[in-house]
Design an enzyme around this catalytic site. Structure first.
Site, PDB file in Angstrom:
ATOM      1  N   ILE A  79       0.186 -11.269  -3.810  1.00 38.86           N
ATOM      2  CA  ILE A  79       0.344  -9.824  -3.665  1.00 38.86           C
ATOM      3  C   ILE A  79      -1.034  -9.206  -3.615  1.00 38.86           C
ATOM      4  O   ILE A  79      -1.911  -9.552  -4.400  1.00 38.86           O
ATOM      5  CB  ILE A  79       1.151  -9.261  -4.866  1.00 38.86           C
ATOM      6  CG1 ILE A  79       2.571  -9.827  -4.826  1.00 38.86           C
ATOM      7  CG2 ILE A  79       1.144  -7.740  -4.868  1.00 38.86           C
ATOM      8  CD1 ILE A  79       3.244  -9.890  -6.173  1.00 38.86           C
ATOM      9  N   LYS A  80      -1.172  -8.296  -2.658  1.00 33.96           N
ATOM     10  CA  LYS A  80      -2.459  -7.615  -2.508  1.00 33.96           C
ATOM     11  C   LYS A  80      -2.248  -6.128  -2.715  1.00 33.96           C
ATOM     12  O   LYS A  80      -1.453  -5.500  -2.012  1.00 33.96           O
ATOM     13  CB  LYS A  80      -3.006  -7.865  -1.104  1.00 33.96           C
ATOM     14  CG  LYS A  80      -4.303  -7.123  -0.811  1.00 33.96           C
ATOM     15  CD  LYS A  80      -4.724  -7.350   0.619  1.00 33.96           C
ATOM     16  CE  LYS A  80      -6.049  -6.676   0.923  1.00 33.96           C
ATOM     17  NZ  LYS A  80      -5.987  -5.222   0.862  1.00 33.96           N
ATOM     18  N   VAL A  81      -2.969  -5.586  -3.692  1.00 33.74           N
ATOM     19  CA  VAL A  81      -2.913  -4.137  -3.923  1.00 33.74           C
ATOM     20  C   VAL A  81      -4.334  -3.616  -4.108  1.00 33.74           C
ATOM     21  O   VAL A  81      -5.287  -4.380  -4.226  1.00 33.74           O
ATOM     22  CB  VAL A  81      -2.074  -3.780  -5.178  1.00 33.74           C
ATOM     23  CG1 VAL A  81      -0.593  -3.988  -4.922  1.00 33.74           C
ATOM     24  CG2 VAL A  81      -2.534  -4.579  -6.383  1.00 33.74           C
TER      25      VAL A  81
ATOM     26  N   TYR B   7       0.832  -1.197   0.000  1.00 33.25           N
ATOM     27  CA  TYR B   7       0.000   0.000   0.000  1.00 33.25           C
ATOM     28  C   TYR B   7       0.868   1.250   0.000  1.00 33.25           C
ATOM     29  O   TYR B   7       1.339   1.688   1.038  1.00 33.25           O
ATOM     30  CB  TYR B   7      -0.874   0.029   1.262  1.00 33.25           C
ATOM     31  CG  TYR B   7      -2.006  -0.966   1.264  1.00 33.25           C
ATOM     32  CD1 TYR B   7      -2.341  -1.685   0.126  1.00 33.25           C
ATOM     33  CD2 TYR B   7      -2.756  -1.174   2.411  1.00 33.25           C
ATOM     34  CE1 TYR B   7      -3.396  -2.586   0.134  1.00 33.25           C
ATOM     35  CE2 TYR B   7      -3.802  -2.072   2.427  1.00 33.25           C
ATOM     36  CZ  TYR B   7      -4.118  -2.774   1.285  1.00 33.25           C
ATOM     37  OH  TYR B   7      -5.149  -3.673   1.300  1.00 33.25           O
TER      38      TYR B   7
END
Lengths: 306, 306, 306, 306, 306
Positions: free
Chosen positions: D203-205, D171
């Site tokens: 991956i978290k965006v 983030y």
């Protein structure tokens, strides 16, 4: 003795912990006059560190002696006694087996200019002193809050592995928080929730006021139409914030106050579903007989007899 | 609760131990119906390992279930429950806080042809399972005796640092000892004394017979003109051998026997100044109601009521 | 020799410590001319680190030699000798067995611009050098106070496990404290109390003045109507702050002063119930014969003979 | 069950990881209604830490109970459940084996004034709680970004050795980034790429906007004549930035929004080749039945049925 | 998926273990065609170590390939696959996520002249290979039995801390045991009980014969008037010996035998309350199609359909 069904139920909430930790929680929950009810009244004596010896003990000089506090906790039929290393070392042998103890592992003092705490004890100390739990303070909001949380992480992991319980004092202060905000309902519930998320077994916060510090929180409270006008309703909200009652939460009495105020506070904690009181200065700054009488009344309140 | 003066006195004998260890000794000494008297009745269930499950539990099939023993110890008002890892793991959570437990860290079995024991648990296990003490067996006389003593040394040191108590089962066998010699008065006193010298807090031996195994010992006994004709006198000699009463010493009942024999043995232990009984097969091989009745009588004997 | 009843009583205050630590405390308390009285006069020589060699030793050049101080402490019949690593290493062999030593594990110097101390020795050093205790300084009030407390926590735990005693020099400075506040009664008592809470066995503070630094403390003093007008009354308050006399507390003489002032100070410490003096510059900056005479008088004061 | 060819293909992208890590990735990829498709819908519940309990759970009070979220993830047929230590501890035993869990090892809170996260869990915690993966947040752009990346490095290395998978929340915030820039396409792709470079498995965006924050990036985009006008095209660019699709990338829904918006977002993720959604507040702030219906539709979108 | 009530009940028997271990037990219990029933059929392939490759695989040459066994276990819908390090390493990546694996940590071979096993794997291996459990063999009766038990103690403790399950193969042999005695009812029940006492989660023994090896045991059996004439009754006795059914116990098929014999054995295990079969040579020494058909029938037997 058989552990009561209510205490068994509470222990079941700590489902990921080993039997050692549960046995130490059971020790606290089965001790004294509230033993078996699921309620707790704990004597904390870390004010000497926080405010100095005179401000803490001059009002009742026998309290300068560490043995005084062990004996007071035993005689009043309390659930446990919490203090920093030196205080516990000074009485742990004389009172071995008499009362569950909580070793406070960090401490602040009012000569300090920073909103942090020093580590002043270890898990190994807690084991050698026969303690049932470790205690740690965090200051959510402070610039040092993350360091303190990381201390909790590390020491709580070590304590749980060794079969000890973990008590977290969560006292918001510093940063963008106003003085009033430190005990605001939203902030208090937030602080309690973070202690639960950090893996605390017992959470200690101050009784929340009706003040709301964060605009975002106020909107939610208004939208959800939840009334927090009474102390009991506010306590209930903090209990809810502690995993909907799956974590024990005790409330501090704060500065010495009149008896009626104390009793009302205890009734609010009881009626709101809180676990109980952690009551230091109000206990040991009174003459012993008055303190015993006061603690007797508070215990009766939790027993539903006053 | 305040620890009784008698228990305080006993704890003072363990003067070099930390408060954690004393608190765990206090837990055993303050538990159950004998709590506070300085006497102990402990339920040990390691016979499954020693003799196999059928020989241990077939006479009373509910005893195959590990929970049975925890509940029996609680309901009979005993001081503690001792068993190997698997038995403790199978009930430590359900009975967390209900009864002090002693984790037996080594175990032998009757399929083995060597007079040794295998390590089957650790101090870390004892902590995670909430035990108050570790237990270890030594076989003085065996060719493996020194290895077993060295295990005691290492594990007792670790246990004491972590605030646990240490119970040593001292059972002479092997080497030059005759079968009769295993329970001879001189050998039994010797075995108890070695356990005390190894740093045990609680010593478990078999009640000594009037047989004297060693010629050298017989001469001394005769010269000192001490009479050991009664069971109580022999118990008193073993107590004397345990630092003149400064160490707790409990006696095993051995194979199941008739009630009158058991009660006489308990009276001899009491009259000789022994700490109490550790009574396994005689407890769990009877139907539960009979066992409770028997344990009730034994407790009354130690209370001076039978 | 038998330890005196008074020393036995003092050792009993350290109830959670192992016999090794108690034996080292006994060594200090049974040494020299005050041996057995429960009083202590200790020679500290850390001024070389604090103020440089010339400011420390030029007034009495033989004092540049580390052996000088060992010999002075022995010849004056003092209780112990405290110094940093190099000073102890330079004489520990020659004086092995002659005088209990305290290895100062941290040190500050006047070239430094920060109110902190460097770690300059270890518990392993103390053991290999045959020391009876470790010594550490904290500066309550300083921005580095918490780091210094955490050093005490870690090193005191290690020292206690190894059977050593722990001496804490507690010198408030920095932060919001005024210069006058560093020796204010409230601050001095607070500093002593924190050292006790950190688990110190012997606490070293400066003799308090009649100044009160914190408004909150002044209110308490006034309300409790305690008079602190005399030096002895102020000493008594500091002793009270050290667990009501359960911890040994020694007072430093500070800068070199005239003999009358020194003797009056010692009498105040004695009359206020303090444990004794830790007296550096006033000892070694005088010619040896004068120093011996002065120390003789101070010892006589503690013996009630002057 | 046989792992599907699509999941086998995905696992082959993690060619340097050990079979333990691949098995845990397979657990997430074979779980629930999307099991075997290579798509993921994950329930994250770290909002209590991030925004406080009331802002998180007051809109749907049953969500105060940690069990609620485990059950919701199971009943909705999701791929996994991610939360901080306390939330996982409070349900890991009751839901052992029911749903793969991701232990969030660092956490921030909105009382804090610094753009950092505190470590609040460990790899050992993840193992004892039976988690399939650890999760960590980094804030590229923040003055603390490198510290956070170094935490990822250390903990990811440890997790991979123990056979766990690693999920990184990337983030961007702080430093020179404008508020709009935090979700700018170039910044989002950059943040995702750095997570991939740090060795993340998942991956978290946030879904990227059409805003371009960096002039240098805009030039490149224009020169390469790539159109990023549609959400799906922007998702495809982020997927491309994650090693051309060799890393799983899930997108968060952000603040609660209307259903049509959510569904459009999911379709864009699907059409752009993204792995799926990690959808917290939009799930648990609705009444359970509405949440189940919404998640059913989202899953259908990923299945190509809606 | 929700874990079935029967599996939840079984997990509750492992009350002292952490959620990680329970999740791995759940993985085994929820896998394959018996998933959720509380029954297990496991494929073990350690015969190559025990008897050499030709004796193990020549009857069905495709079984020389490690992938063959993984695929067989998956295709037959078994609960798990157990093998030594090399066999698991050779397929763990290809079959990641497809089938729970049990890493056999010790191994014997028929070239050896001693009744012991070599450690051939570690807990770290089990984690990096994604195994759900470790497996260890003990030989009660052997002169090396105590060493093997001590290996179990150490590795099981490490495995449990890391959230793995522990399977113990308990095969009496050596010492005073006759060949017939190795599968005698009393010895088999004893061996199973010792594995339970060592803290095993899943116990593997051979189906007991009607032979009784120990005179002491025969007396007890006769006195207790328990009939062990049928295979199912004997299985029931072994189950009883495993904490009255609180531990999972699977039975090996032993040497290759005819189908009718195998099915009868499975029915006896089922009717006696055993957990299931661990069936190696009888599986992989037949042609694949025959093996699949045989395993299908055995699974149907456990499902009550054959």
């Amino acid at each position: 003795m058989n552990v009561t069904p209510r205490v068994r139920e509470i222990l079941s909430y700590y489902e990921s912990n080993n039997p050692g930790t549960k046995a130490n929680l059971a020790r606290l929950l089965m001790q004294g006059r509230l033993g078996g009810t699921g309620k707790l009244v704990i004597l904390p004596v870390d004010q000497g560190f926080e405010h100095g010896p005179a401000r803490s003990f001059a009002p009742n000089p026998p309290a300068y002696d560490p043995h005084y506090h062990f004996q007071l906790a035993v005689d009043a039929g309390l659930s446990g006694y919490a203090a920093p290393l030196g205080m516990i070392e000074a009485g742990a042998d004389s009172f071995a087996g008499a009362i569950p103890t909580i070793l406070k592992l960090n401490s602040a003092n009012s000569l300090s200019t920073i909103k942090d705490q020093a580590l002043t004890g270890s898990v190994a100390d807690a084991l050698r002193l026969g303690c049932s739990a470790i205690g740690l303070t965090i200051y959510p909001g402070s610039e040092h809050a993350y360091d303190m949380m990381e201390d909790v992480r590390e020491l709580a992991e070590e304590a749980k592995e060794a079969g000890l319980a973990v008590v977290v004092w969560s006292y918001p202060r510093g940063g963008v928080l106003s003085k009033e905000g430190e005990t605001a309902l939203d902030v208090c519930a937030y602080a309690a929730h973070m202690a639960a998320l950090l893996g605390a077994h017992i959470i200690k916060v101050k009784p929340p006021t009706a003040h709301i510090e964060q605009d975002e929180a106020r909107k939610v409270y208004e939208k959800a139409k939840v009334g927090f006008s009474t102390p009991a309703a506010r306590i209930a909200h903090v209990v809810q914030a502690c995993f909907n009652g799956r974590r024990l939460v005790v409330f501090s009495g704060g500065a010495a106050k009149d008896l009626a105020g104390l009793y009302d506070e205890a009734r609010a904690i009881r009626d709101g579903g809180g676990t109980g009181s952690i009551i230091g200065r109000n206990s040991f700054q009174r003459p012993r007989e008055e303190a015993l009488q006061m603690l007797d009344t508070i215990i009766k309140i939790y027993l539903g007899q006053a």
